[in-house]
Structure formats: C-alpha cells, structure tokens
Design an enzyme around this catalytic site. Sequence first.
Site, PDB file in Angstrom:
ATOM      1  N   ASP B 112       0.825  -1.057   0.099  1.00  0.00           N
ATOM      2  CA  ASP B 112      -0.047   0.046   0.006  1.00  0.00           C
ATOM      3  C   ASP B 112       0.968   1.359  -0.076  1.00  0.00           C
ATOM      4  O   ASP B 112       1.471   1.564   1.084  1.00  0.00           O
ATOM      5  CB  ASP B 112      -0.987   0.041   1.227  1.00  0.00           C
ATOM      6  CG  ASP B 112      -2.115   0.907   0.747  1.00  0.00           C
ATOM      7  OD1 ASP B 112      -2.262   1.293  -0.136  1.00  0.00           O
ATOM      8  OD2 ASP B 112      -3.053   0.874   1.634  1.00  0.00           O
ATOM      9  N   HIS B 119      -3.913  13.807   1.163  1.00  0.00           N
ATOM     10  CA  HIS B 119      -4.079  12.754   1.979  1.00  0.00           C
ATOM     11  C   HIS B 119      -2.957  12.865   3.255  1.00  0.00           C
ATOM     12  O   HIS B 119      -3.164  12.914   4.486  1.00  0.00           O
ATOM     13  CB  HIS B 119      -4.178  11.283   1.808  1.00  0.00           C
ATOM     14  CG  HIS B 119      -4.088  10.453   2.942  1.00  0.00           C
ATOM     15  ND1 HIS B 119      -5.111  10.423   4.033  1.00  0.00           N
ATOM     16  CD2 HIS B 119      -3.186   9.312   3.077  1.00  0.00           C
ATOM     17  CE1 HIS B 119      -4.767   9.415   4.708  1.00  0.00           C
ATOM     18  NE2 HIS B 119      -3.486   8.798   4.498  1.00  0.00           N
ATOM     19  N   GLU B 183     -10.443   3.674   4.237  1.00  0.00           N
ATOM     20  CA  GLU B 183      -9.272   4.441   3.426  1.00  0.00           C
ATOM     21  C   GLU B 183      -9.968   4.109   1.917  1.00  0.00           C
ATOM     22  O   GLU B 183     -10.198   2.994   1.698  1.00  0.00           O
ATOM     23  CB  GLU B 183      -8.021   4.044   3.545  1.00  0.00           C
ATOM     24  CG  GLU B 183      -7.365   4.509   5.055  1.00  0.00           C
ATOM     25  CD  GLU B 183      -6.031   4.635   5.121  1.00  0.00           C
ATOM     26  OE1 GLU B 183      -5.402   4.061   4.281  1.00  0.00           O
ATOM     27  OE2 GLU B 183      -5.532   5.136   5.961  1.00  0.00           O
ATOM     28  N   GLU B 185      -9.416   3.625  -1.750  1.00  0.00           N
ATOM     29  CA  GLU B 185      -8.322   3.462  -2.370  1.00  0.00           C
ATOM     30  C   GLU B 185      -8.551   2.777  -3.958  1.00  0.00           C
ATOM     31  O   GLU B 185      -9.549   2.206  -3.669  1.00  0.00           O
ATOM     32  CB  GLU B 185      -7.185   2.682  -1.723  1.00  0.00           C
ATOM     33  CG  GLU B 185      -6.593   3.230  -0.368  1.00  0.00           C
ATOM     34  CD  GLU B 185      -5.675   2.727   0.316  1.00  0.00           C
ATOM     35  OE1 GLU B 185      -4.934   1.773  -0.309  1.00  0.00           O
ATOM     36  OE2 GLU B 185      -5.514   2.884   1.414  1.00  0.00           O
ATOM     37  N   ASP B 217      -8.772   0.148   2.868  1.00  0.00           N
ATOM     38  CA  ASP B 217      -7.603  -0.324   3.777  1.00  0.00           C
ATOM     39  C   ASP B 217      -8.155   0.329   5.101  1.00  0.00           C
ATOM     40  O   ASP B 217      -7.617   1.296   5.928  1.00  0.00           O
ATOM     41  CB  ASP B 217      -6.378   0.626   3.261  1.00  0.00           C
ATOM     42  CG  ASP B 217      -5.261  -0.047   4.342  1.00  0.00           C
ATOM     43  OD1 ASP B 217      -5.080  -0.967   4.674  1.00  0.00           O
ATOM     44  OD2 ASP B 217      -4.230   0.895   4.542  1.00  0.00           O
ATOM     45  N   ARG B 221      -7.373   3.763  13.980  1.00  0.00           N
ATOM     46  CA  ARG B 221      -6.328   4.705  14.472  1.00  0.00           C
ATOM     47  C   ARG B 221      -5.646   4.882  15.406  1.00  0.00           C
ATOM     48  O   ARG B 221      -4.803   5.171  15.641  1.00  0.00           O
ATOM     49  CB  ARG B 221      -7.214   6.150  13.793  1.00  0.00           C
ATOM     50  CG  ARG B 221      -7.653   6.125  12.650  1.00  0.00           C
ATOM     51  CD  ARG B 221      -6.704   6.173  11.405  1.00  0.00           C
ATOM     52  NE  ARG B 221      -7.307   6.288  10.325  1.00  0.00           N
ATOM     53  CZ  ARG B 221      -6.656   5.802   8.831  1.00  0.00           C
ATOM     54  NH1 ARG B 221      -5.450   5.632   8.994  1.00  0.00           N
ATOM     55  NH2 ARG B 221      -7.199   6.339   7.836  1.00  0.00           N
ATOM     56  N   GLN B 224      -3.273   1.960  15.526  1.00  0.00           N
ATOM     57  CA  GLN B 224      -2.012   2.060  14.765  1.00  0.00           C
ATOM     58  C   GLN B 224      -1.305   3.402  15.214  1.00  0.00           C
ATOM     59  O   GLN B 224      -0.129   3.362  15.158  1.00  0.00           O
ATOM     60  CB  GLN B 224      -2.896   2.805  13.507  1.00  0.00           C
ATOM     61  CG  GLN B 224      -1.796   3.110  12.238  1.00  0.00           C
ATOM     62  CD  GLN B 224      -2.538   3.671  11.159  1.00  0.00           C
ATOM     63  OE1 GLN B 224      -3.696   3.959  10.963  1.00  0.00           O
ATOM     64  NE2 GLN B 224      -1.756   4.213  10.043  1.00  0.00           N
ATOM     65  N   LYS B 237      -4.039  -2.240  11.065  1.00  0.00           N
ATOM     66  CA  LYS B 237      -4.498  -2.519   9.742  1.00  0.00           C
ATOM     67  C   LYS B 237      -4.594  -3.891   9.260  1.00  0.00           C
ATOM     68  O   LYS B 237      -5.494  -4.308   8.429  1.00  0.00           O
ATOM     69  CB  LYS B 237      -3.734  -1.788   8.789  1.00  0.00           C
ATOM     70  CG  LYS B 237      -3.715  -0.125   8.613  1.00  0.00           C
ATOM     71  CD  LYS B 237      -2.962   0.537   7.595  1.00  0.00           C
ATOM     72  CE  LYS B 237      -2.928   1.934   7.759  1.00  0.00           C
ATOM     73  NZ  LYS B 237      -3.755   2.374   6.883  1.00  0.00           N
ATOM     74  N   THR B 241      -8.797  -5.944   4.903  1.00  0.00           N
ATOM     75  CA  THR B 241      -8.799  -5.017   3.717  1.00  0.00           C
ATOM     76  C   THR B 241      -9.824  -5.565   2.678  1.00  0.00           C
ATOM     77  O   THR B 241      -9.755  -6.815   2.449  1.00  0.00           O
ATOM     78  CB  THR B 241      -7.461  -5.096   3.034  1.00  0.00           C
ATOM     79  OG1 THR B 241      -6.382  -4.944   3.962  1.00  0.00           O
ATOM     80  CG2 THR B 241      -7.296  -4.197   2.024  1.00  0.00           C
ATOM     81  N   THR B 337      -4.788   6.200   0.629  1.00  0.00           N
ATOM     82  CA  THR B 337      -6.211   7.122   0.601  1.00  0.00           C
ATOM     83  C   THR B 337      -6.205   8.061  -0.546  1.00  0.00           C
ATOM     84  O   THR B 337      -4.903   8.821  -0.393  1.00  0.00           O
ATOM     85  CB  THR B 337      -6.214   7.504   1.842  1.00  0.00           C
ATOM     86  OG1 THR B 337      -6.248   6.551   2.936  1.00  0.00           O
ATOM     87  CG2 THR B 337      -7.495   8.344   2.112  1.00  0.00           C
ATOM     88  N   GLU B 351      -9.066  12.306   8.512  1.00  0.00           N
ATOM     89  CA  GLU B 351      -8.723  13.672   8.322  1.00  0.00           C
ATOM     90  C   GLU B 351      -9.833  14.646   8.610  1.00  0.00           C
ATOM     91  O   GLU B 351      -9.569  16.091   8.496  1.00  0.00           O
ATOM     92  CB  GLU B 351      -8.663  13.875   6.815  1.00  0.00           C
ATOM     93  CG  GLU B 351      -7.569  12.921   6.284  1.00  0.00           C
ATOM     94  CD  GLU B 351      -7.454  13.100   4.408  1.00  0.00           C
ATOM     95  OE1 GLU B 351      -7.906  13.968   3.943  1.00  0.00           O
ATOM     96  OE2 GLU B 351      -7.048  11.927   3.848  1.00  0.00           O
TER      97      GLU B 351
END
Lengths: 401, 401
Positions: B112, B119, B183, B185, B217, B221, B224, B237, B241, B337, B351
């Site tokens: 990824d 982003h 996310e 993508e 994805d 948070r 992470q 993560k 997916t 993203t 975001e």
Amino acid sequence: MYSHHFSINNIPFGIASSSSHAHKSVATRLEDTVIFLDELARQYPELSKETITTFSNETLNPFAALPKSEHRATRKWIQSHLINLTSLPLSTRSPLSESTLHLPFAIGDFTDFSCSREHVLNAGEAVFQKRVLPTGFEYFPVGYHGRTSTVVSSEAPIVRPRGQYRDATGSVVFGPTKRLDYELEIASVIGKASVLGEPVKIEEADEYIFGLVLLNDWSARDIQGLEMTPLGPLHGKSFATTISPWVITLDALEPLKIPAAPRTAEIVLPPYLQDPDPAPTFEIELKAEIQPKGAAEPTVICTSKFSSVYWTLRDLVAQQTINGCFLRTGDLLATGTISGDVAGSNGCLLEMVAKGGVEVNINGKNERRMFLDDGDTVRLTAYAGQGVGFGGCVGTILPAK
Amino acid sequence: MYSHHFSINNIPFGIASSSSHAHKSVATRLEDTVIFLDELARQYPELSKETITTFSNETLNPFAALPKSEHRATRKWIQSHLINLTSLPLSTRSPLSESTLHLPFAIGDFTDFSCSREHVLNAGEAVFQKRVLPTGFEYFPVGYHGRTSTVVSSEAPIVRPRGQYRDATGSVVFGPTKRLDYELEIASVIGKASVLGEPVKIEEADEYIFGLVLLNDWSARDIQGLEMTPLGPLHGKSFATTISPWVITLDALEPLKIPAAPRTAEIVLPPYLQDPDPAPTFEIELKAEIQPKGAAEPTVICTSKFSSVYWTLRDLVAQQTINGCFLRTGDLLATGTISGDVAGSNGCLLEMVAKGGVEVNINGKNERRMFLDDGDTVRLTAYAGQGVGFGGCVGTILPAK
C-alpha cells in the site's frame, strides 16, 4: 554427547533433491547425510497414508499443516530408522555435498517483529542519537509486514539493491546502496492455520508453530532511512530475505526450554500476553560471520543469545491474531534483529557504525567494515544444545546491476 | 450514451457462482447480469484452448498471467456475444441478484503506497498538527506492506478489531478500537509476473497490470497510533482489507487516459520514474458512502478524483521493482487514501476529526460520526466514464467479539 547441529536429537525438516533423487521432496538430515522421506516411506510404510502423501510435495506446507501428533509420529519414525543410517537403502539418502536444499515453504505472510530491546536501543542511538524505546515496545510486539516474493533459501546470491537515498552532502541521489546490512533473526514457521476472527490463546501458541528457522532480513540502511517516516521500511528491505533451509521443530527444542527474559515491572500486560508457561522460550546461541571474497576463513562479528529477547515466539502468535487476523500455513513470524548488551553481540552492522564498524580478517590482514562489501558472504548460525542446531543461513553479496 | 458502470464498454473480470452455476469460475458482467466464461466458451469455443482452460479456475490468477493479447482477444470475444445478451443460452448467465461474487485473486504480496499528497498533508495535520510532507514523498512512492491473509471481497463483514492504544487519559489500554476508519483507495492487480533482479521499465508497466480494483484499507487509528513509530502500521490494519469483486482492465480504461498530476518542479526524478507516456493515468471519480444501521439511504461522505494523485499506477510498478524485487500474478499495488483539496474530498475519517467529523443522515435525522459505529456500512464506488465503472466495494462493521 552430541555436538553436531544435526544429531539424532534434531530431525529437522526441509525440501531437498540430489543427483540420485532428482525430484524435490520432504527431507531430513542426520549429520552430513540428507534423507528423503518419500523414499524412506516407500521402504518403511509405517505412517498414515495421509502423512506419507505430504512427503512428495515440493514444499513443506502440506506436511506442516498436519496435526502435531503426526509430526511427532514422523519424528519418532525417522529416529527409529536413522539409528542405523548406513544400513538404510541407498535410494533413501544422499551426502549433503551432493544434495540441493530448496526454499522449504511457500510463504503466506511474513511479519517481522521487534523483539530485542537492545537492538531497538542501539538502532535508535545509531539513527537518532537517542537511546529510547518506541512507545509501544514494552506493551506489545510492534513490527512490520515484509515482502514474501523475495524470501529466498540459504546460498541464494544477494544482488546489491538500487534506490534513492541521501548522500554525504544531504542530496537525494539514486544508485546502488552504500549501506548494505544484515540482520540476525529467528522466525517461527506456522504449521496449523488459525481462523479469521479467532485470536490464538497464548497457551495454545505452540500448536501453531511448526518450527523455527534462521532469518537474515537484509537491509539497505540509506534507502530505508529516506523512506522510513512515517510508514516504516519497504524498499530498503523488500529486495531479499534469506531463511535457513532446515526447519527445527519445537519438539527438538522442547528439552531446552527456559524462562522468558524479565519484563518491565511497571507495565501490566493484558491477559492475551500473559503466558502461564514458566519456560516459554529456549536458549539458542546465535552467531554471525563475514567471509570476504578471497578470505580463507570467516570472521565472527556477532554472538548473541535468543534468551535475551523481550518478546517470545509465543507472544508473537498471540499478538498477530488478537485483532482477528489469522495465520496460514507457511507464515513467517520473525523476531527482528537479536542483539545483546555486551561487546560483540550486535546483530547488525548499523549498531556498530558509531563504534567504528567491525573488523574482518582477510588471510591475516584486518580490514574495517562499516557495511557489507560486494563479495562478502554473511553466514548466520545458531546452536541450541544437545545436538540441536540450525546449520547455516548464508548469502553472498553480488555487485549491483 | 452509457451510464451504467458495467456497460458493454467495461467487460470486467471476476470469480462468481450462482444458483444455476454452482461452481466458482471466471465471469464477467453486463449491467446486472453475470456471464460465466467457462460456460460461454463451451457454447462458443472460439478462443485458444489454453485461455479457455483458465476460465474453470477458482481464481483469476491463471487467466491474469496470460499475455495481454489473450486478454484482449477474450474481451473482444465477450463483447461480440454480449451484444445479444438475451439470446445467449441460459446456462451461460445468472441475474446478479442470484449470483455470489468471490475474492477474485489469490493475493501474492500487497503493497500500500502513499500517492495522495492531500491525504498525507491532512493526516499529518490530524496526528502531528503539522502540515508537512514526509521527506521521501516527492522523490518516490513510499509505502508499507499490508497483510494478504485478511484481504476479503466486497460484502464480507468487518469485525471491530481489538488491540492496545492510549485512552483519553493517555493510559495504554486493551479493548475494541474506538477509532475505526475506512480508506478510499484504488489498487492495481498484477497479471504478468516480473523477474527477480530485473526492474520493470516504467514504459512497460502496463504490461504487468492486469486491471484495477477499489480497495478499502480499514484502519484502527488508535491501535495504529501506538504502534506506528518507527516501523509503520501493522496491527492497526492487518485485521481486514476489502477489495471490489470486479477487476476493471486497462483496456476498458484506455479511451479515458489523461496526463498525470503536476509534480514539484524543483525535484528531478531519476530516469526510472520519468514516464514518457503523456497520458499515463485516468480520470476516475471516487465516492465513499456510509449507511448506518436502520438508515434507508446512504450518505455520501467523500467524493474525490483519481487524477489528483501524485504518483501513477505505472510509477508504483517501477518503484516496487527498482531494487530487484519482483512482482507475482495477484500482487496488489495500492494507492493509499485518495483525498482532494476541496471540502468533501477527504478519503478517510481521520482527516475530518479536526473539522468535527462527518454528518450522516438516518431517515431524516442527522448524526455526527467521528469514526465508524457498529452497524455502519461503508460503500466505496468509482466511475471512470463511458459506461466503465467499478461497482461497489462494501463492508459492514460488526461489534467486537
């Protein structure tokens, strides 16, 4: 007394072929003889048909996926016949020197964890001049996913990778890495697969570990340095990872179990990382050697101990699955570089840069190595005791294309 | 004029089964009808035997590994027969509503990348209160390896993962994530494999890209955040997916090619990232929707444009292989993203935190979402134009176990 890595107490599993046994099959090794299990089972068909079928495969995956009871039965069966190695039919065996050892597994996913406190402190000092643990380190095993397509077996050549990095003036340039490094690691190979969404309990972790290999997580430190923030290493490592060809089973290591290294007292780990096993790990002596091109002998550049790592292999299984992620047969869960806290126990060259690198001997003449030169052969070995060792995990650096 | 995502101009490839076609096989789709290629080839055996054989496989890998000329011949063959869809034998087709779409590929490796400048700036602001690009960003596509065992097809449920993270007081706790995010993508799926040690030239990158899928994805948070320094994301993560079930070929997107987004003028890229193609990318309109449990309609929470990304899919192929790493059929190379620089174009919830989250509509009542709630369904879609779209990439959040 046994001192050979591959005594009758070991019985590793690998994939081999030879001049007299041209096809790849599951094999074991006694000292310097390779024994082909498909042929051994043809001579002595004393195991279940399901187990014997897996011996003809070109990877260990089908055998590794069998229940542990079958691995144990196979191990005992092999030991009973290897007692009299020289009486075994010639079709079942080849001298190691006439055999080819292949990548033992089809790799599923490869996670490289960060288990050695000393490595993390030393690497932090080398890169950021700060001897501090990352926040997460003492709470759970942190790590990153590695590339699986470029996991190769011992002896495969390692071509110096190209990439972008900062040169001495601070400019970003493109070219062959100037800071090629090795990393001395051990990895679990997963046998039994786990289930999506079902964490593996730490007390059951051994059921999922088929065995252990040595792993060299080759690293281009300059390329890695430019890419590392914030997503971690990628191109600085994805060019190659070498694993040793023989998988050492937990059964072979069982008599060598010892307690885990002490943990930071102030941190209470969540239940999923509280291991009731009083002896969940093993003592394994690890060694890294460099043999420069033309040198008659290798130079030992590191000796370190597996017992020093902060997180055990059982912890890694529990951590990998706690979020619902599942394991597949052939997954690799590696420890990260294993370094100790005494001189000569640094499991990669990065840690030695501030100390002036390492000295290698070339036929009586000493040379300084900050990083690896073209032509250098790096050999990792590990010995657990009682005739159980890992043999070698070897790679030679070829010039960039 | 075509406006359906799956018009005769698209001809995507996937793996499907249905009530009347119980076994998985390679399939395509025209509007809301699924057509099974193994059965179509039985009726009209006009392709090479080698190609037809791949249609019976349970993954797209064997078909994707064929030369592009075979993909093109297959596409034309399908189009010639779908002109008169209703005259095709019933055995060749099923309504979409009676079909099951499966994970289209056996995934090799999943990288990824970080392709969207907006982003990266927005995420940096959200986490570090600094709107700065990481050093490497403008020099080459940085990224991380993702977990492949947990790549699932659209509609598979997503169980809220558990892990360790800092709570509001700053203490490290263990429990279900409180900051579950999506996310938005796009990913290339690799068809032709490349060779270890041989970089793929950027002008030949398209030969290796079988087609594109949407990719979500999923990210925890808080988990992470605690693990990210210095090795990047892992447990935050690796739980899941999602990819869309239909692979959209470059042939379908060919008429929609456009120039790449402008690059930072001061940085001269090395030759391996200098693409001679004046139109190396596509305009694709991306959309993310949340449909809370009980809501009759979804709420659009993001629309963004693929044309805004800093690095093209061709750049990713060149970057992944420049260090000698090779590609295998079924590898995923994702963009990270995709966010734009206008309001409503943020491709993940992280975001939006500083902006107070997003508003979702539940049957006329508005609710604020900082992160995803249990029961939320996230649906990604993308439309390229001229009857070529991606359909949906969908996942619903289930409570933690």
